[in-house]
Design a protein around this motif. Structure first.
Motif, PDB file in Angstrom:
ATOM      1  N   ARG A  11      46.672  59.836   1.151  1.00 45.17           N
ATOM      2  CA  ARG A  11      46.794  61.240   1.537  1.00 45.17           C
ATOM      3  C   ARG A  11      47.969  61.513   2.475  1.00 45.17           C
ATOM      4  O   ARG A  11      48.178  62.645   2.877  1.00 45.17           O
ATOM      5  CB  ARG A  11      45.506  61.784   2.162  1.00 45.17           C
ATOM      6  N   CYS A  12      48.720  60.479   2.845  1.00 48.56           N
ATOM      7  CA  CYS A  12      49.956  60.684   3.617  1.00 48.56           C
ATOM      8  C   CYS A  12      51.129  60.618   2.641  1.00 48.56           C
ATOM      9  O   CYS A  12      51.939  61.507   2.587  1.00 48.56           O
ATOM     10  CB  CYS A  12      50.093  59.636   4.710  1.00 48.56           C
ATOM     11  N   GLU A  30      48.280  59.483  -7.465  1.00 43.69           N
ATOM     12  CA  GLU A  30      48.078  60.877  -7.079  1.00 43.69           C
ATOM     13  C   GLU A  30      48.184  61.073  -5.570  1.00 43.69           C
ATOM     14  O   GLU A  30      48.762  62.061  -5.110  1.00 43.69           O
ATOM     15  CB  GLU A  30      46.713  61.355  -7.572  1.00 43.69           C
ATOM     16  N   ASN A  31      47.659  60.116  -4.785  1.00 41.73           N
ATOM     17  CA  ASN A  31      47.705  60.333  -3.344  1.00 41.73           C
ATOM     18  C   ASN A  31      48.094  59.098  -2.519  1.00 41.73           C
ATOM     19  O   ASN A  31      47.857  59.056  -1.314  1.00 41.73           O
ATOM     20  CB  ASN A  31      46.401  60.938  -2.836  1.00 41.73           C
ATOM     21  N   MET A  32      48.700  58.101  -3.139  1.00 40.43           N
ATOM     22  CA  MET A  32      49.247  56.967  -2.386  1.00 40.43           C
ATOM     23  C   MET A  32      50.269  56.231  -3.244  1.00 40.43           C
ATOM     24  O   MET A  32      50.380  56.500  -4.445  1.00 40.43           O
ATOM     25  CB  MET A  32      48.148  56.009  -1.910  1.00 40.43           C
ATOM     26  N   LEU A  33      50.982  55.320  -2.628  1.00 37.47           N
ATOM     27  CA  LEU A  33      51.929  54.452  -3.324  1.00 37.47           C
ATOM     28  C   LEU A  33      51.382  53.030  -3.330  1.00 37.47           C
ATOM     29  O   LEU A  33      50.546  52.678  -2.497  1.00 37.47           O
ATOM     30  CB  LEU A  33      53.279  54.432  -2.600  1.00 37.47           C
ATOM     31  N   ALA A  86      56.650  64.528   1.384  1.00 41.12           N
ATOM     32  CA  ALA A  86      55.253  64.153   1.585  1.00 41.12           C
ATOM     33  C   ALA A  86      54.370  65.371   1.312  1.00 41.12           C
ATOM     34  O   ALA A  86      54.842  66.513   1.364  1.00 41.12           O
ATOM     35  CB  ALA A  86      55.055  63.677   3.020  1.00 41.12           C
ATOM     36  N   PRO A  87      53.094  65.138   1.036  1.00 36.75           N
ATOM     37  CA  PRO A  87      52.184  66.266   0.848  1.00 36.75           C
ATOM     38  C   PRO A  87      52.174  67.166   2.090  1.00 36.75           C
ATOM     39  O   PRO A  87      52.378  66.699   3.219  1.00 36.75           O
ATOM     40  CB  PRO A  87      50.823  65.602   0.647  1.00 36.75           C
ATOM     41  N   ALA A  88      51.934  68.432   1.889  1.00 32.26           N
ATOM     42  CA  ALA A  88      51.953  69.407   2.994  1.00 32.26           C
ATOM     43  C   ALA A  88      50.969  69.040   4.103  1.00 32.26           C
ATOM     44  O   ALA A  88      51.223  69.318   5.277  1.00 32.26           O
ATOM     45  CB  ALA A  88      51.667  70.804   2.458  1.00 32.26           C
ATOM     46  N   ASP A  89      49.862  68.407   3.746  1.00 34.61           N
ATOM     47  CA  ASP A  89      48.849  68.076   4.753  1.00 34.61           C
ATOM     48  C   ASP A  89      48.910  66.605   5.196  1.00 34.61           C
ATOM     49  O   ASP A  89      47.967  66.090   5.790  1.00 34.61           O
ATOM     50  CB  ASP A  89      47.450  68.413   4.241  1.00 34.61           C
ATOM     51  N   ALA A  90      50.009  65.933   4.941  1.00 34.21           N
ATOM     52  CA  ALA A  90      50.135  64.508   5.260  1.00 34.21           C
ATOM     53  C   ALA A  90      49.898  64.217   6.741  1.00 34.21           C
ATOM     54  O   ALA A  90      49.215  63.247   7.083  1.00 34.21           O
ATOM     55  CB  ALA A  90      51.503  63.986   4.842  1.00 34.21           C
ATOM     56  N   ASP A  91      50.430  65.020   7.615  1.00 32.46           N
ATOM     57  CA  ASP A  91      50.267  64.773   9.048  1.00 32.46           C
ATOM     58  C   ASP A  91      48.795  64.813   9.468  1.00 32.46           C
ATOM     59  O   ASP A  91      48.379  64.079  10.362  1.00 32.46           O
ATOM     60  CB  ASP A  91      51.071  65.775   9.870  1.00 32.46           C
ATOM     61  N   GLU A  92      48.013  65.633   8.827  1.00 36.12           N
ATOM     62  CA  GLU A  92      46.584  65.745   9.158  1.00 36.12           C
ATOM     63  C   GLU A  92      45.809  64.479   8.805  1.00 36.12           C
ATOM     64  O   GLU A  92      44.750  64.223   9.367  1.00 36.12           O
ATOM     65  CB  GLU A  92      45.962  66.922   8.414  1.00 36.12           C
ATOM     66  N   PHE A  93      46.328  63.675   7.879  1.00 31.71           N
ATOM     67  CA  PHE A  93      45.608  62.492   7.417  1.00 31.71           C
ATOM     68  C   PHE A  93      46.126  61.182   8.008  1.00 31.71           C
ATOM     69  O   PHE A  93      45.623  60.115   7.665  1.00 31.71           O
ATOM     70  CB  PHE A  93      45.653  62.431   5.883  1.00 31.71           C
ATOM     71  N   GLN A  94      47.077  61.254   8.926  1.00 27.01           N
ATOM     72  CA  GLN A  94      47.667  60.018   9.447  1.00 27.01           C
ATOM     73  C   GLN A  94      46.678  59.107  10.157  1.00 27.01           C
ATOM     74  O   GLN A  94      46.772  57.900  10.055  1.00 27.01           O
ATOM     75  CB  GLN A  94      48.828  60.335  10.381  1.00 27.01           C
ATOM     76  N   ARG A  95      45.755  59.617  10.873  1.00 28.85           N
ATOM     77  CA  ARG A  95      44.830  58.778  11.657  1.00 28.85           C
ATOM     78  C   ARG A  95      43.377  58.904  11.208  1.00 28.85           C
ATOM     79  O   ARG A  95      42.471  58.565  11.930  1.00 28.85           O
ATOM     80  CB  ARG A  95      44.945  59.126  13.143  1.00 28.85           C
ATOM     81  N   TYR A 100      40.048  55.063   2.138  1.00 30.84           N
ATOM     82  CA  TYR A 100      39.825  54.554   0.785  1.00 30.84           C
ATOM     83  C   TYR A 100      38.507  55.083   0.222  1.00 30.84           C
ATOM     84  O   TYR A 100      38.466  55.614  -0.883  1.00 30.84           O
ATOM     85  CB  TYR A 100      39.850  53.027   0.750  1.00 30.84           C
ATOM     86  N   GLU A 101      37.448  54.947   0.969  1.00 30.00           N
ATOM     87  CA  GLU A 101      36.134  55.383   0.489  1.00 30.00           C
ATOM     88  C   GLU A 101      36.063  56.887   0.289  1.00 30.00           C
ATOM     89  O   GLU A 101      35.406  57.375  -0.622  1.00 30.00           O
ATOM     90  CB  GLU A 101      35.028  54.959   1.464  1.00 30.00           C
ATOM     91  N   LEU A 102      36.745  57.629   1.122  1.00 28.53           N
ATOM     92  CA  LEU A 102      36.616  59.084   1.105  1.00 28.53           C
ATOM     93  C   LEU A 102      37.679  59.816   0.287  1.00 28.53           C
ATOM     94  O   LEU A 102      37.422  60.904  -0.221  1.00 28.53           O
ATOM     95  CB  LEU A 102      36.650  59.622   2.541  1.00 28.53           C
ATOM     96  N   HIS A 103      38.878  59.228   0.167  1.00 28.58           N
ATOM     97  CA  HIS A 103      39.985  60.004  -0.397  1.00 28.58           C
ATOM     98  C   HIS A 103      40.813  59.331  -1.491  1.00 28.58           C
ATOM     99  O   HIS A 103      41.672  59.980  -2.081  1.00 28.58           O
ATOM    100  CB  HIS A 103      40.941  60.432   0.722  1.00 28.58           C
ATOM    101  N   PHE A 104      40.612  58.054  -1.756  1.00 25.96           N
ATOM    102  CA  PHE A 104      41.442  57.367  -2.748  1.00 25.96           C
ATOM    103  C   PHE A 104      41.253  57.968  -4.140  1.00 25.96           C
ATOM    104  O   PHE A 104      40.142  58.236  -4.572  1.00 25.96           O
ATOM    105  CB  PHE A 104      41.124  55.879  -2.800  1.00 25.96           C
ATOM    106  N   SER A 105      42.361  58.144  -4.846  1.00 29.16           N
ATOM    107  CA  SER A 105      42.321  58.589  -6.239  1.00 29.16           C
ATOM    108  C   SER A 105      42.970  57.525  -7.114  1.00 29.16           C
ATOM    109  O   SER A 105      44.098  57.116  -6.853  1.00 29.16           O
ATOM    110  CB  SER A 105      43.071  59.904  -6.413  1.00 29.16           C
TER     111      SER A 105
END
Length: 111
Positions: A11-12, A30-33, A86-95, A100-105
């Motif tokens: 998500r970052c 979709e949401n990571m490299l 980066a995604p518009a909300d990347a800074d919100e997900f840094q910490r 993985y359990e909640l957001h991995f795609s």
């Protein structure tokens, strides 16, 4: 040895690492490299460029759990050749913990 992308990327998805990689071994979900472990030449240039410290050498114990994920998805996701915003909300997900359990795609990026 190779480098791996860890949960901190989820998500970052900052792509600073892509522009410095001399062998273009980054693949985009979709949401990571992820890094293709067979293509990585272990130069280490990408590690310090990641603003969220999501890249580690596979020799670190905490990196081992990410090696297979990097291997699997580097074979399924498209190769990313140049950096992109980066995604518009990347800074919100840094910490955020437990990403993985909640957001991995498992889905590939849409190009």
């Amino acid at each position: 040895m190779t480098f791996v992308v860890t949960e901190d990327c989820i998500r970052c998805k900052f792509t600073d690492c892509v522009d410095v990689c001399p062998v273009q071994c980054f693949y985009e979900g979709e949401n990571m490299l992820v890094i293709h472990p067979g293509e990585c030449i272990d130069c280490g240039i990408c590690e310090p460029t990641c603003p969220v410290d999501a890249i580690l050498p596979d020799s670190y114990p905490e990196a081992q759990q990410w090696l297979e994920l990097n291997r699997k998805y580097s074979l399924e996701w498209p190769n990313l050749l140049t950096a992109k915003p980066a995604p518009a909300d990347a800074d919100e997900f840094q910490r955020v913990p437990d990403k993985y359990e909640l957001h991995f795609s498992p889905r590939p990026a849409t190009i």
